[in-house]
Design an enzyme around this catalytic site. Structure first.
Site, PDB file in Angstrom:
ATOM      1  CB  SER A  86       8.572 -13.981  -2.199  1.00 26.46           C
ATOM      2  OG  SER A  86       8.732 -13.018  -1.190  1.00 26.46           O
ATOM      3  CG  HIS A 190       8.003  -8.629  -3.026  1.00 30.80           C
ATOM      4  ND1 HIS A 190       9.347  -8.896  -3.099  1.00 30.80           N
ATOM      5  CD2 HIS A 190       7.420  -9.714  -2.448  1.00 30.80           C
ATOM      6  CE1 HIS A 190       9.563 -10.096  -2.582  1.00 30.80           C
ATOM      7  NE2 HIS A 190       8.415 -10.611  -2.187  1.00 30.80           N
TER       8      HIS A 190
END
Length: 304
Positions: A86, A190
C-alpha cells in the site's frame, strides 16, 4: 538475494519513532521533512496517541518518513529488489531511486489528505479475515458487495466496503474463515470508494519527474517488476483505488531467488507474512535501532 520491503498503514504504534530520532542527524532530517509538508512528524511519531496517528492524513507520511529514516540508518545498500505494501510503495520508490525523499514526502502527504477526504464521503472500513481459502472467500465477499482490498497471501485477506456491508460479513462469514477482525483504519482503501483520491493524486504527480528504477521494483498491483519511472508513478496513483496483491509480490520474490527479506520500520507485518509464505527465506523486521546490527549482517550475507 536480498529484498527490502516497506509496510503499509496500520503498522504504526504510539511512540514508535522515538528511538530512531536519537540517531545522529535523524531529528534534523525529520524536522526538515516536517517543514516541507506542513506536518510535525516528530510529534506524531513520539507523543501522539493511537487515535491521532490512525488519521490517514497523518499515518501515511509518518510511515514513509519512518521507512526512509530506518533504511538510511543501514548505510548504502543495494538490494536485489524492493517492494511496498500500500503506502509503502512510495517508500519503495525511493529505495529504487525513482523518487527523491522530498518528492516522496510531498506525494504521500497529498495522498493521505486525498484519501482522508474520500473516506469522509461514505462511512466505510476494512476487516481482516482469518482462515479460509481465496477461491471461496473472494466470491463470497463480492456477493456481499465487498472488495478483497488486500490479498496478502499466507491465508490473509482484507475486505473493504461500507460499514453495513462489513456488519453483514460478521454475520455471514465465508466458509473456513474463523474470525473477522475490524481494522483501525478510516476508510475502504484500495476500492472504488477511493476514486476521488486518484484524481487528486494524479494532479500532484504531474509535478514530479521520476527517474528510472536502479533495482527491481515489484508492484503490488500484480506482483510484476516495473521497468520505468513513469510507470512506477502511474501505478502509485492508481493503486489507491485498486486491490493490493501482496501474495503476487511474494510469488515474485520466490521466482527471483530471494534468500533474505528486511522490512523497514515499523517492521513486523510483512516479515510475518513472509515467514509463512516463503519458508527458507531469512526475515528481519526493523523495529528499533537495536535491530540495525543484525540487519547489516544479513545484508552482508545476502546482497548481490
Amino acid at each position: 538475494m536480498l529484498v527490502l520491503v516497506a509496510p503499509g498503514q496500520g503498522a504504526q504504534t504510539p511512540g514508535f519513532l522515538t528511538p530512531w530520532l536519537e540517531l545522529p542527524g535523524a531529528a534534523d532530517r525529520v524536522a526538515a521533512w516536517s517543514d516541507a509538508i506542513g506536518l510535525d512528524l516528530a510529534h506524531y511519531g513520539t507523543v501522539a496517541d493511537a487515535d491521532a496517528i490512525r488519521d490517514t492524513a497523518v499515518a501515511q507520511p509518518l510511515l514513509v518518513a519512518a521507512g526512509l529514516l530506518s533504511a538510511a540508518a543501514l548505510g548504502d545498500i543495494v538490494p536485489g529488489a524492493v517492494a511496498g505494501h500500500s503506502v509503502g510503495e512510495i517508500t519503495a520508490a525511493v529505495f529504487a531511486g525513482v523518487l527523491e525523499d522530498a518528492a516522496a514526502l510531498t506525494l504521500v502527504r497529498r495522498r493521505g489528505l486525498a484519501m482522508a477526504d474520500a473516506a469522509a464521503i461514505t462511512p466505510t472500513g476494512m476487516s481482516a479475515l482469518l482462515g479460509g481459502e481465496p477461491t471461496t472467500t473472494i466470491p463470497h465477499l463480492e456477493r456481499l458487495g465487498l472488495t478483497p482490498a488486500n490479498v496478502n497471501g499466507a491465508g490473509q485477506i482484507v475486505a473493504a466496503g461500507t460499514l453495513e456491508q462489513l456488519a453483514a460479513l460478521e454475520a455471514d462469514k465465508p466458509e473456513g474463515v474463523r474470525r473477522v477482525v475490524p481494522l483501525k483504519v478510516a476508510g475502504a482503501f484500495h476500492t472504488h470508494h477511493m476514486a476521488p483520491a486518484v484524481d487528486a493524486l494524479a494532479h500532484a504527480a504531474e509535478a514530479l519527474a521520476p527517474a528510472e528504477p536502479k533495482v527491481t521494483y515489484v508492484s503490488n498491483k500484480d506482483g510484476q517488476a516495473v521497468e520505468t519511472g513513469p510507470e512506477v508513478l502511474q501505478r502509485l496513483v492508481g493503486q489507491v483505488a485498486n486491490p493490493v496483491r501482496w501474495d503476487l509480490c511474494m510469488e515474485t520474490f520466490e521466482k527471483l531467488g530471494t534468500t533474505a527479506l528486511i522490512e523497514v520500520c515499523p517492521g513486523g507485518t510483512l516479515t510475518g507474512l513472509a515467514k509463512r509464505a516463503l519458508p527458507g527465506v531469512t526475515t528481519l523486521a526493523l523495529k528499533t535501532p537495536d535491530d540495525l546490527d543484525a540487519a547489516r549482517e544479513l545484508i552482508a550475507e545476502h546482497s548481490a
